[in-house]
Scaffold this motif. Structure first.
Motif, PDB file in Angstrom:
ATOM      1  N   PHE A   1       0.963  -1.219   0.223  1.00 58.20           N
ATOM      2  CA  PHE A   1      -0.140   0.151   0.005  1.00 58.20           C
ATOM      3  C   PHE A   1       0.930   1.252  -0.017  1.00 58.20           C
ATOM      4  N   ARG A   2       0.744   2.245  -1.068  1.00 60.95           N
ATOM      5  CA  ARG A   2       1.908   3.041  -1.410  1.00 60.95           C
ATOM      6  C   ARG A   2       0.876   4.330  -1.097  1.00 60.95           C
ATOM      7  N   SER A   3       0.916   5.248  -0.069  1.00 61.26           N
ATOM      8  CA  SER A   3      -0.013   6.381   0.075  1.00 61.26           C
ATOM      9  C   SER A   3       0.908   7.709  -0.852  1.00 61.26           C
ATOM     10  N   GLN A   4       0.010   8.285  -1.572  1.00 60.88           N
ATOM     11  CA  GLN A   4       0.524   9.369  -2.290  1.00 60.88           C
ATOM     12  C   GLN A   4      -0.501  10.699  -2.163  1.00 60.88           C
ATOM     13  N   PRO A   5      -0.363  11.404  -0.989  1.00 59.82           N
ATOM     14  CA  PRO A   5      -1.057  12.280  -0.782  1.00 59.82           C
ATOM     15  C   PRO A   5      -1.510  13.417  -1.934  1.00 59.82           C
ATOM     16  N   SER A   6      -0.201  13.874  -2.532  1.00 57.86           N
ATOM     17  CA  SER A   6      -0.349  14.824  -3.620  1.00 57.86           C
ATOM     18  C   SER A   6      -0.834  14.315  -4.813  1.00 57.86           C
ATOM     19  N   ALA A   7      -0.956  13.067  -4.873  1.00 57.22           N
ATOM     20  CA  ALA A   7      -1.333  12.579  -6.395  1.00 57.22           C
ATOM     21  C   ALA A   7      -2.912  12.482  -6.732  1.00 57.22           C
ATOM     22  N   ASN A   8      -3.114  12.370  -8.104  1.00 56.88           N
ATOM     23  CA  ASN A   8      -4.486  12.140  -8.436  1.00 56.88           C
ATOM     24  C   ASN A   8      -5.096  10.835  -7.667  1.00 56.88           C
ATOM     25  N   GLN A   9      -4.268   9.803  -7.915  1.00 56.71           N
ATOM     26  CA  GLN A   9      -4.739   8.436  -7.318  1.00 56.71           C
ATOM     27  C   GLN A   9      -4.055   8.387  -5.982  1.00 56.71           C
ATOM     28  N   ARG A  10      -4.666   8.580  -4.935  1.00 58.05           N
ATOM     29  CA  ARG A  10      -3.917   8.659  -3.446  1.00 58.05           C
ATOM     30  C   ARG A  10      -3.446   7.638  -2.982  1.00 58.05           C
ATOM     31  N   TRP A  11      -3.724   6.365  -3.356  1.00 62.44           N
ATOM     32  CA  TRP A  11      -3.273   5.004  -2.768  1.00 62.44           C
ATOM     33  C   TRP A  11      -2.855   4.258  -4.234  1.00 62.44           C
ATOM     34  N   ASP A  12      -1.732   3.667  -4.298  1.00 62.40           N
ATOM     35  CA  ASP A  12      -1.254   2.818  -5.268  1.00 62.40           C
ATOM     36  C   ASP A  12      -1.188   1.230  -4.266  1.00 62.40           C
ATOM     37  N   ILE A  13      -2.043   0.453  -4.907  1.00 58.37           N
ATOM     38  CA  ILE A  13      -2.122  -0.798  -3.983  1.00 58.37           C
ATOM     39  C   ILE A  13      -2.061  -2.212  -5.198  1.00 58.37           C
ATOM     40  N   THR A  14      -0.853  -2.706  -4.804  1.00 55.77           N
ATOM     41  CA  THR A  14      -0.475  -3.983  -5.528  1.00 55.77           C
ATOM     42  C   THR A  14      -0.349  -5.285  -4.684  1.00 55.77           C
ATOM     43  N   VAL A  15      -0.045  -6.326  -5.239  1.00 49.58           N
ATOM     44  CA  VAL A  15       0.218  -7.410  -4.542  1.00 49.58           C
ATOM     45  C   VAL A  15       1.098  -8.322  -5.319  1.00 49.58           C
ATOM     46  N   ALA A  16       1.977  -9.296  -4.647  1.00 47.50           N
ATOM     47  CA  ALA A  16       2.532 -10.061  -5.349  1.00 47.50           C
ATOM     48  C   ALA A  16       2.396 -11.426  -4.583  1.00 47.50           C
ATOM     49  N   ARG A  17       2.621 -12.471  -5.441  1.00 54.35           N
ATOM     50  CA  ARG A  17       2.727 -14.027  -5.174  1.00 54.35           C
ATOM     51  C   ARG A  17       4.042 -14.457  -4.787  1.00 54.35           C
ATOM     52  N   VAL A  18       4.194 -14.863  -3.350  1.00 52.79           N
ATOM     53  CA  VAL A  18       5.461 -15.270  -3.058  1.00 52.79           C
ATOM     54  C   VAL A  18       5.558 -16.664  -2.461  1.00 52.79           C
ATOM     55  N   SER A  19       6.664 -17.199  -2.303  1.00 54.40           N
ATOM     56  CA  SER A  19       6.896 -18.409  -1.432  1.00 54.40           C
ATOM     57  C   SER A  19       8.119 -18.266  -0.871  1.00 54.40           C
ATOM     58  N   ILE A  20       8.328 -19.477   0.319  1.00 59.26           N
ATOM     59  CA  ILE A  20       9.836 -19.305   0.915  1.00 59.26           C
ATOM     60  C   ILE A  20      10.507 -20.527   0.420  1.00 59.26           C
ATOM     61  N   SER A  21      11.659 -20.403  -0.232  1.00 56.14           N
ATOM     62  CA  SER A  21      12.454 -21.622  -0.827  1.00 56.14           C
ATOM     63  C   SER A  21      13.416 -22.071   0.340  1.00 56.14           C
ATOM     64  N   MET A  22      13.997 -23.139   0.263  1.00 53.90           N
ATOM     65  CA  MET A  22      14.550 -23.642   1.154  1.00 53.90           C
ATOM     66  C   MET A  22      16.185 -23.745   0.702  1.00 53.90           C
TER      67      MET A  22
END
Length: 221
Positions: free
Chosen positions: A200-221
């Motif tokens: 979640f990236r807050s951008q108070p001065s931008a037209n799009q106030r929030w940039d929300i993204t998601v990554a799929r991750v896993s832990i490798s041994m």
């Protein structure tokens, strides 16, 4: 701390052939997002994961699923509840109330307020940023900005089977939060089982106030 999470995502994108099947392992958030929208999974090593655990450990003040509660949680939630949200994400949910005993109110599209009990709560030591989970709703706040999404379409309703962690990188105005949601078995995060990293990236001065993204991750041994 979160700068490392952003660097992690950037590095994973650059090294996509090593850790995932395609760039769709990292996507912009949208309602109804499902695991089928991801073509691949980014892998992080056990050492990298341990580093994130060390940096995030002090941030979690309440985790009902794991029976964890810190003495400072009531004060921290009361402080957050007394803060008004001036910058919100109109496409999702934002925090409108939070009591010291963990009752939260989230407002969504159309003005409807949803009330629930906080299941997981984490905050930075300076209390500028925080994240909480109630049911399948994940909500965050940075200063007077708040946003949130329903993660049930990705994780289902059995969220007690996941370990959540908060990392934060704050600027003078705005900043970024990342929340790991990693599957676990017997209280231990499972290797090679895909989880998610919500940013979640807050951008108070931008037209799009929030940039929300998601990554799929896993832990490798």
């Amino acid at each position: 701390m979160l700068r490392r999470a952003r660097i992690l995502l950037s590095a994973l994108l650059a090294l996509a052939p090593l850790g995932c099947a395609g760039s769709q392992a990292y996507v912009e958030w949208r309602p109804g997002l499902s695991p089928m929208d991801f073509d691949g999974t980014f892998e992080i090593s056990l050492d990298e994961f341990d580093g994130y655990v060390d940096r995030a450990q002090g941030n979690t003040l309440l985790d009902r699923a794991h029976g964890e509660s810190q003495a400072a949680v009531a004060t921290a939630m009361a402080e957050l509840g007394a803060r008004s949200s001036a910058v919100v994400d109109p496409r999702g949910y934002w925090i409108v109330s939070l009591t010291a005993d963990g009752v939260v109110g989230l407002q969504g599209d159309g003005g409807k307020v949803i009330s629930g009990t906080v299941d997981w709560f984490a905050t930075t030591p300076d209390r500028r940023a925080a994240a909480l989970l109630t049911g399948t709703k994940l909500a965050v706040t940075i200063d007077q900005a708040s946003a949130g999404v329903d993660i049930g379409s990705l994780l289902g309703t059995g969220l007690s089977g996941y370990r959540f962690m908060l990392l934060a990188d704050l600027l003078d105005a705005g900043g970024e939060l990342s929340v790991f949601a990693l599957p676990e078995m017997g209280g231990v995060v499972s290797a090679y089982e895909p989880g998610f990293l919500f940013s979640f990236r807050s951008q108070p001065s931008a037209n799009q106030r929030w940039d929300i993204t998601v990554a799929r991750v896993s832990i490798s041994m």
